[in-house]
Design a protein around this motif. Structure first.
Motif: not given
Lengths: 184, 144
Positions: B135, B101, B128-129
């Motif tokens: 993400x 995403x 971000x992980x």
């Protein structure tokens, strides 16, 4: 053969029923707020995964720590590197239950109180929490809201002496998730 | 003017300049401009997702907190109250569709919305992980 077909039908029906009762979002919002004498610090994460199974009240959410956005870049840097150590502990999770899920009529618009209990894991430490919140059913969507405090020391998050007056020992967490029926 | 007074004033002025510089460039330093920053890695969307599935710990160490350039065909462009997200779906999981995403920087929202279904895009963003999905945030479209 007939028995096999019957079993398959049952399995499909069960999985359909289970999916139909599951509500999910990937865009939940969690706000982090610290109010200390010297400074107010606020951060937002709008990428929160959350799921609620209306058939048994199971409720989970998962938050990536690096997705928290602060107004100041330096604060964001300190949060990730010094406090929550997001390279080592990249996420926080809550796995629990809406204890009174049977009181919520998921098919009828309205505002319902919720008693939520479960295990919050952050910074590698798990702690049982019990909080109150609300669920609002509106136009087939379910909006869950809760506000509670987290004591940083409970999760072994230590604040360096130099900034001890800039960060509150207890952080206010506001959860706001709008869940939709899963099409799985 | 006496010498000690000159030294005192010089120290005060240097101190004030120091405080102003620290306030401006340290305490109030700007956020990284992810649209102009160089990507640490360039790969296909599927490769990134597979890396997290095959070995989450290794992928986290390698990609979390990095600026990554990706190429792929989004399955949908998701629009929420405040976000526009290019969604690449590869499997089903606990939270429904799972994949990659990419949340757009505000100035790229319109370009993302105009993406034609089935068209390949190149996006660059901050990873971000992994939370079931990989993400990427603060994404820019490299071929709007």
């Amino acid at each position: 053969m007939k028995i096999n077909l019957y079993l398959l039908s049952c399995l499909l029906l069960c999985s359909f029923t289970s999916a139909a009762q599951k509500y999910i979002t990937k865009n939940g919002h969690i706000r982090f707020y610290s109010d200390s004498p010297l400074e107010k610090i606020e951060a937002h994460n709008r990428q929160v995964n959350s799921a609620l199974d209306a058939s048994n009240g199971n409720f989970v959410f998962k938050v990536l720590m690096k997705s928290f956005e602060f107004e100041k870049a330096l604060m964001q840097e300190h949060f990730n590197e010094n406090y929550v150590e997001s390279d080592k502990y990249p996420d926080a999770t809550f796995i629990g239950k809406v204890l009174n899920f049977k009181d919520i009529n998921f098919g009828k618009d309205g505002l319902y109180n919720a008693n939520i209990q479960g295990k919050l894991t952050m910074h590698g430490i798990s702690k049982e929490i019990s909080e109150k919140g609300t669920f609002e059913v509106k136009q087939r969507k379910l909006t869950g809201k809760s506000k509670f405090n987290v004591v940083l020391a409970d999760f072994k998050i230590s604040i360096p002496g130099t900034v001890v007056n800039n960060i509150s020992k207890s952080i206010e967490i506001t959860v706001d998730v709008t869940l939709e029926k899963a099409n799985m | 003017m006496k010498t000690w007074l000159k030294i005192f004033l010089a120290v005060i002025i240097i101190g004030i300049i120091g405080v102003v510089l620290v306030y401006k460039f340290v305490y109030n330093k700007p956020h990284t401009d992810y649209s102009t920053a160089n990507a640490a890695y360039t790969l296909n969307v599927r490769e990134l997702f597979d890396a997290y599935i095959a070995s989450p710990d290794t992928a986290m160490k390698k990609y979390n907190g990095q600026i990554i350039e990706l190429k792929g065909t989004p399955d949908k462009i998701e629009i929420t109250d405040s976000l526009v997200i290019a969604v690449f779906v590869f499997k089903q999981g606990e939270f429904g569709d799972e994949g990659v995403r990419c949340t757009m920087l505000r100035e790229y929202n319109e370009a993302a919305k105009k993406q034609k279904p089935g068209s390949i895009i190149r996006v660059k963003g901050y990873c971000t992980g992994f939370s079931g999905d990989v993400i990427l945030e603060k994404c820019s479209i490299l071929n709007p």
